[in-house]
Design a protein around this motif. Structure first.
Motif, short mmCIF file in Angstrom:
data_model
loop_
_atom_site.label_atom_id
_atom_site.label_comp_id
_atom_site.label_asym_id
_atom_site.label_seq_id
_atom_site.Cartn_x
_atom_site.Cartn_y
_atom_site.Cartn_z
N CYS A 32 46.94 45.11 41.19
CA CYS A 32 47.34 45.07 42.61
C CYS A 32 48.85 45.01 42.78
O CYS A 32 49.41 45.68 43.65
CB CYS A 32 46.68 43.89 43.30
SG CYS A 32 44.88 44.07 43.43
N SER A 39 45.22 43.37 50.94
CA SER A 39 43.79 43.47 51.15
C SER A 39 43.37 42.86 52.48
O SER A 39 43.98 41.90 52.94
CB SER A 39 43.03 42.76 50.04
OG SER A 39 43.33 43.34 48.80
N ARG A 57 35.86 55.18 39.77
CA ARG A 57 35.61 53.73 39.75
C ARG A 57 36.29 53.13 38.53
O ARG A 57 36.22 53.69 37.43
CB ARG A 57 34.12 53.46 39.72
CG ARG A 57 33.48 53.69 41.07
CD ARG A 57 31.98 53.88 40.94
NE ARG A 57 31.32 53.84 42.22
CZ ARG A 57 31.34 54.82 43.11
NH1 ARG A 57 32.00 55.93 42.85
NH2 ARG A 57 30.72 54.71 44.27
N ARG A 59 36.77 49.29 36.58
CA ARG A 59 36.38 47.88 36.47
C ARG A 59 37.28 47.23 35.45
O ARG A 59 37.54 47.78 34.39
CB ARG A 59 34.93 47.74 36.02
CG ARG A 59 33.95 48.07 37.11
CD ARG A 59 32.56 47.66 36.70
NE ARG A 59 31.74 47.63 37.90
CZ ARG A 59 30.60 47.01 37.98
NH1 ARG A 59 30.11 46.40 36.93
NH2 ARG A 59 29.92 47.01 39.10
N ALA A 65 33.08 44.14 40.06
CA ALA A 65 33.24 45.02 41.22
C ALA A 65 33.87 46.34 40.79
O ALA A 65 34.50 46.43 39.73
CB ALA A 65 34.12 44.34 42.27
N ASP A 66 33.68 47.34 41.62
CA ASP A 66 34.27 48.66 41.38
C ASP A 66 35.50 48.82 42.25
O ASP A 66 35.42 48.70 43.48
CB ASP A 66 33.28 49.77 41.74
CG ASP A 66 32.10 49.84 40.80
OD1 ASP A 66 32.29 49.58 39.60
OD2 ASP A 66 30.99 50.15 41.27
N TYR A 67 36.62 49.13 41.62
CA TYR A 67 37.84 49.46 42.33
C TYR A 67 37.77 50.96 42.58
O TYR A 67 37.64 51.74 41.64
CB TYR A 67 39.07 49.05 41.51
CG TYR A 67 39.18 47.55 41.47
CD1 TYR A 67 40.12 46.89 42.24
CD2 TYR A 67 38.30 46.79 40.71
CE1 TYR A 67 40.19 45.51 42.24
CE2 TYR A 67 38.37 45.41 40.71
CZ TYR A 67 39.31 44.78 41.48
OH TYR A 67 39.36 43.41 41.49
N TYR A 76 44.48 53.84 45.20
CA TYR A 76 43.47 52.79 45.22
C TYR A 76 43.21 52.45 46.69
O TYR A 76 44.11 52.06 47.42
CB TYR A 76 43.95 51.55 44.46
CG TYR A 76 43.22 50.29 44.83
CD1 TYR A 76 41.85 50.17 44.66
CD2 TYR A 76 43.90 49.22 45.39
CE1 TYR A 76 41.17 49.02 45.03
CE2 TYR A 76 43.25 48.06 45.75
CZ TYR A 76 41.89 47.96 45.58
OH TYR A 76 41.23 46.83 45.96
N THR A 79 37.78 47.98 47.16
CA THR A 79 36.95 47.43 46.09
C THR A 79 35.56 47.21 46.68
O THR A 79 35.41 46.82 47.83
CB THR A 79 37.53 46.12 45.55
OG1 THR A 79 38.88 46.35 45.15
CG2 THR A 79 36.74 45.61 44.36
N HIS A 80 34.56 47.44 45.87
CA HIS A 80 33.17 47.48 46.34
C HIS A 80 32.27 46.77 45.33
O HIS A 80 32.49 46.86 44.13
CB HIS A 80 32.79 48.96 46.45
CG HIS A 80 31.34 49.26 46.53
ND1 HIS A 80 30.56 49.43 45.42
CD2 HIS A 80 30.54 49.45 47.59
CE1 HIS A 80 29.32 49.70 45.79
NE2 HIS A 80 29.29 49.73 47.11
N GLY A 89 32.73 45.06 50.73
CA GLY A 89 33.98 45.56 50.20
C GLY A 89 35.19 44.95 50.86
O GLY A 89 35.10 44.24 51.86
N ARG A 123 33.51 36.53 47.13
CA ARG A 123 33.42 37.88 47.69
C ARG A 123 32.26 38.00 48.68
O ARG A 123 32.42 38.57 49.76
CB ARG A 123 33.26 38.90 46.57
CG ARG A 123 34.51 39.08 45.75
CD ARG A 123 34.25 39.96 44.56
NE ARG A 123 35.47 40.23 43.81
CZ ARG A 123 35.48 40.70 42.59
NH1 ARG A 123 34.34 40.96 41.95
NH2 ARG A 123 36.63 40.91 41.98
#
Length: 136
Positions: A32, A39, A57, A59, A65-67, A76, A79-80, A89, A123
């Motif tokens: 990040c 975010s 995706r 990780r 989680a999937d970025y 980017y 995130t999910h 997300g 999350r």
């Protein structure tokens, strides 16, 4: 309020609906920090993410989680992860170039000492219910 944005090339579009002004945050992780991420999420809101291509995706860390990264311009965007009540997300308001939010200040968040279970619980309590549509 509905905030709309898109990645650099426009292949990924987002609509983030929230009844309150989003509290932006950033963390110091290398992923990040290197991208200037800010975010936003709202557990009571709604997020729709649409992509004209299959998203890349990524990780890392705990792999919980999937970025989501635009395969065309490399931005980017979000995130999910899947939760017990469906996908949730968090969006990157800088990557999605949301004009009302990208230049707003963000609060620092330290996530370094979270266990995988604590991270997932946080999350699920804070992230936005989402719909993700992407081309095959």
């Amino acid at each position: 309020m509905i905030y709309r944005g898109a990645c650099h090339c426009g292949a990924v579009r987002a609509a983030f609906e929230t009844a309150t002004k989003p509290r932006l945050r950033f963390d110091g992780c290398s992923f990040c920090a290197s991208r200037g991420v800010k975010s936003a999420s709202d557990a009571d809101g709604r997020l729709t993410l649409e992509s004209s291509a299959k998203l890349t995706r990524y990780r890392f860390g705990h792999k919980t989680a999937d970025y989501l990264i635009c395969p065309d311009c490399g931005t980017y965007v979000a995130t999910h992860m899947n939760g017990p009540r469906g996908p949730v997300g968090v969006i990157n308001v800088v990557g999605l170039m949301i004009p009302e939010l990208r230049d707003e200040p963000a609060d620092a968040a330290s996530l370094d000492n979270e266990t995988p279970d604590a991270r997932i619980a946080r999350r699920l309590s804070r992230w936005t219910p989402m719909t993700l549509t992407e081309a095959a």
